[in-house]
Design a protein around this motif. Structure first.
Motif, short mmCIF file in Angstrom:
data_model
loop_
_atom_site.label_atom_id
_atom_site.label_comp_id
_atom_site.label_asym_id
_atom_site.label_seq_id
_atom_site.Cartn_x
_atom_site.Cartn_y
_atom_site.Cartn_z
N ALA A 319 2.88 -2.70 -2.70
CA ALA A 319 1.84 -1.52 -2.37
C ALA A 319 0.75 -2.00 -1.60
CB ALA A 319 2.25 -0.59 -3.49
N GLY A 320 -0.15 -2.66 -2.06
CA GLY A 320 -1.04 -3.52 -1.69
C GLY A 320 -1.43 -3.45 -0.31
N LEU A 321 -0.24 -4.31 -0.06
CA LEU A 321 -0.71 -4.85 1.50
C LEU A 321 -0.60 -3.21 1.73
CD1 LEU A 321 1.80 -7.92 1.74
CD2 LEU A 321 -0.06 -7.93 1.03
N PHE A 322 0.66 -2.51 2.14
CA PHE A 322 0.49 -1.30 2.81
C PHE A 322 -1.17 -0.79 2.73
CE2 PHE A 322 4.69 -2.37 2.95
CZ PHE A 322 5.21 -2.20 4.77
N ARG A 323 -1.50 -0.84 1.89
CA ARG A 323 -2.61 -0.54 1.60
C ARG A 323 -4.34 -0.93 2.59
NH1 ARG A 323 -1.00 0.24 -3.44
NH2 ARG A 323 -2.63 -1.08 -4.09
N GLN A 324 -3.59 -2.28 2.55
CA GLN A 324 -4.35 -2.92 3.43
C GLN A 324 -4.77 -2.45 5.19
OE1 GLN A 324 -4.16 -6.78 2.98
NE2 GLN A 324 -5.84 -7.91 3.65
N ARG A 325 -3.08 -2.33 5.76
CA ARG A 325 -3.15 -2.47 6.37
C ARG A 325 -2.97 -0.78 6.62
NH1 ARG A 325 3.39 -1.27 9.15
NH2 ARG A 325 3.38 -2.49 10.53
N ALA A 326 -3.48 0.11 6.21
CA ALA A 326 -3.66 1.06 6.58
C ALA A 326 -5.69 1.76 6.32
CB ALA A 326 -3.43 2.14 5.14
N ARG A 327 -6.04 0.76 6.01
CA ARG A 327 -7.23 0.34 5.68
C ARG A 327 -8.24 -0.49 7.60
NH1 ARG A 327 -7.26 -0.79 0.30
NH2 ARG A 327 -7.01 -2.94 1.19
N LEU A 328 -7.47 -1.39 7.67
CA LEU A 328 -7.19 -1.84 8.75
C LEU A 328 -7.35 -0.96 10.28
CD1 LEU A 328 -6.21 -5.25 8.06
CD2 LEU A 328 -8.51 -4.74 8.93
N THR A 329 -6.42 -0.25 10.22
CA THR A 329 -5.43 0.61 11.04
C THR A 329 -6.66 1.57 11.27
OG1 THR A 329 -3.17 0.44 10.52
CG2 THR A 329 -4.14 2.65 11.53
N GLY A 330 -7.17 2.17 9.95
CA GLY A 330 -7.99 3.08 10.02
C GLY A 330 -9.13 3.24 9.92
N GLY A 353 3.55 7.80 6.63
CA GLY A 353 4.65 8.52 6.05
C GLY A 353 4.50 8.22 4.89
N ARG A 354 5.50 7.04 4.72
CA ARG A 354 6.23 7.51 3.21
C ARG A 354 5.63 7.28 1.20
NH1 ARG A 354 11.03 3.85 3.93
NH2 ARG A 354 11.65 4.77 1.58
N LEU A 355 4.13 6.27 2.07
CA LEU A 355 3.15 6.34 0.44
C LEU A 355 1.92 6.44 0.99
CD1 LEU A 355 3.82 2.72 1.24
CD2 LEU A 355 4.82 3.91 -0.51
N PRO A 356 1.70 8.08 0.01
CA PRO A 356 0.29 9.48 0.11
C PRO A 356 -0.67 8.20 0.17
CG PRO A 356 2.59 10.01 -1.12
CD PRO A 356 2.74 8.75 -0.85
N VAL A 381 -3.36 12.85 11.06
CA VAL A 381 -2.09 12.97 9.87
C VAL A 381 -1.32 11.80 10.89
CG1 VAL A 381 -2.94 15.64 10.58
CG2 VAL A 381 -0.74 14.48 12.46
N PRO A 382 -0.18 11.71 10.14
CA PRO A 382 1.47 10.91 10.33
C PRO A 382 2.53 11.52 11.13
CG PRO A 382 1.95 12.49 7.99
CD PRO A 382 0.18 12.72 8.90
N SER A 383 3.35 10.51 11.54
CA SER A 383 4.42 11.33 12.56
C SER A 383 4.36 11.95 12.37
CB SER A 383 5.25 10.37 12.93
OG SER A 383 6.24 10.30 13.44
N SER A 384 5.34 12.70 13.06
CA SER A 384 6.57 14.23 12.62
C SER A 384 7.70 13.76 12.13
CB SER A 384 6.38 15.40 13.62
OG SER A 384 4.83 15.39 13.87
N PHE A 385 8.18 12.54 13.36
CA PHE A 385 9.71 11.66 12.34
C PHE A 385 9.48 10.24 12.27
CE2 PHE A 385 7.50 13.54 16.99
CZ PHE A 385 8.28 14.83 17.22
N THR A 386 8.62 10.74 10.75
CA THR A 386 8.62 9.47 9.53
C THR A 386 10.58 8.97 9.58
OG1 THR A 386 6.91 9.72 8.96
CG2 THR A 386 8.09 8.25 7.92
#
Length: 417
Positions: A319-330, A353-356, A381-386
């Motif tokens: 989960a931490g790796l995905f949060r880091q990915r989210a920050r870089l994507t941000g 899409g799957r982890l708030p 917003v996340p994709s409508s098609f997650t």
């Protein structure tokens, strides 16, 4: 207008079905018949008089377009209904006919191809993922052509496939029907449309997956994307699509959307990118980069899907790796918001899409960095098609062409007696 909230308290993205008729967007670049078909998609079952109000076309023109769509079997009439409060003349509403036709889709990713069938309302009827056994263009395209008849026979329920839509990453020329360059697959100037049209016998339409998903959002997803949007796709390939004035921008060389090498980090993924930029978006957040990071942290995963399952299951390292990915994507999202000032930016990335918590991290990064975005909860917003992104992308290419010009060259459209 009231915007519904999610369980987490954030405002939910506005969907097409939430929009009253008066809010229909007039900017869609479509033929008159396409505008009528789009209004039926948005609001059907819907009276012809309402379609005239939505589209600005005359009642006589709407009647003519509806007659043509009925003849082709693209719409059908519902039961006669009375006027408001039982007053006025009864009317016969029309709606999308999903009983006769489907479109087929193929999304060609780096490790696999996703085949799908979609009905004319945008509902996924069937999908199948086929791992590649080599990336030679002829081999992959032959497997697409061989797989679609079997999928249609198993799940088509007697319906006819009108067309095949194909989506993939990197540089795609939809006018020529060719993949200009896909470095991960090693493709250059591959005539996908012509090869698959010969092999399948149906019309083939091709586009990049980011532009395909932008069109899907316009057709049956996030309503705010109709006029102005950025769609940011983060997978094995990282790219984007831009909607302005109701149209998906392609560029004079059809190369719009190459955002893979925006600098966002400091090269922490442990591998340099071919572009030579330290810490570019592709090398920091792509799926191979995520799997490398997981291995460095001792996680027992061999593929990105396994890492995502761990994160969704509550593994704190994953989960931490995905949060880091989210920050870089941000960080990249903030740059794109400031460059284009879109109505909305849609993030196509499974973690958000799957982890708030991932969407929270991404929006926080946007708030900290963007000079333009003043409401990240509404604008990002996340994709409508997650969960069905790849299955949606290919079919959306074909459906987008159909809704733009429903009376165009569609050889499989017979007259309905």
């Amino acid at each position: 207008m009231h915007t519904p909230k999610t369980a987490a308290g954030h405002r939910a993205p506005l969907r097409r079905s939430d929009i009253p008729p008066a809010a229909a967007n007039p900017l869609r670049r479509a033929s008159g018949t396409g505008a009528v078909l789009g209004a039926v998609l948005d609001h059907g079952p819907v009276a012809r008089s309402t379609i005239a109000r939505l589209t600005g076309l005359s009642p006589a023109s709407v009647s003519g377009h509806c007659a043509a769509l009925l003849e082709r079997g693209l719409v059908r009439e519902g039961p006669e209904t009375a006027g408001p409060r039982g007053l006025g003349r009864p009317h016969i509403p029309v709606e999308i006919d999903t009983s006769r036709f489907l479109v087929a889709g193929a999304h060609i990713a780096v490790p696999h191809t996703t085949l799908s069938l979609m009905d004319l309302s945008g509902r996924i009827v069937a999908e199948e993922r086929r791992p590649h056994d080599g990336t030679a263009p002829g081999r992959i395209l032959a497997r697409v052509a061989d797989g679609l008849p079997r999928l249609l026979a198993a799940h088509g329920a007697g319906r006819t496939a009108l067309a095949l839509g194909v989506a993939t990453g990197h540089w795609v020329d939809p006018e020529a029907g060719a993949v200009v360059h896909h470095p991960q697959l090693g493709w250059r100037d591959v005539p996908v449309r012509d090869e698959l049209a010969r092999a399948t016998g149906v019309p083939v339409h091709l586009d990049s997956h980011a532009r395909a998903l932008a069109r899907a959002e316009q057709l049956f997803g996030e309503a705010a994307t109709r006029a102005s949007a950025v769609v940011l796709f983060v997978g094995n390939v990282v790219d984007a699509a831009f909607v302005t004035g109701g149209a998906v921008h392609q560029g004079p060389r059809f190369g719009a959307g190459n955002v893979a090498h925006l600098p966002v980090g400091a090269g922490s993924a442990g591998a340099s990118c071919a572009c030579g930029t330290a810490g570019c978006l592709q090398s920091e957040v792509s799926e191979p980069a995520m799997v490398r990071r997981a291995a460095e942290r001792g996680l027992p995963v061999a593929a990105f899907a396994e890492l995502l399952d761990l994160a969704v299951g509550g593994d704190p390292t994953a989960a931490g790796l995905f949060r880091q990915r989210a920050r870089l994507t941000g960080r990249a999202a903030a740059v794109l918001l400031d460059m284009f000032d879109p109505e909305v930016l849609v993030v196509v990335e499974p973690g958000t899409g799957r982890l708030p918590s991932c969407m929270d991290e991404l929006r926080a990064e946007v708030r900290a960095r963007s000079q333009v975005c003043d409401d990240a909860d509404r604008s990002v917003v996340p994709s409508s098609f997650t969960g069905s992104v790849l299955a949606t992308a290919g079919g959306a290419v074909a459906l987008g062409a159909l809704y733009d010009d429903p009376l165009g060259p569609w050889p499989a459209l017979p007259a309905v007696s």
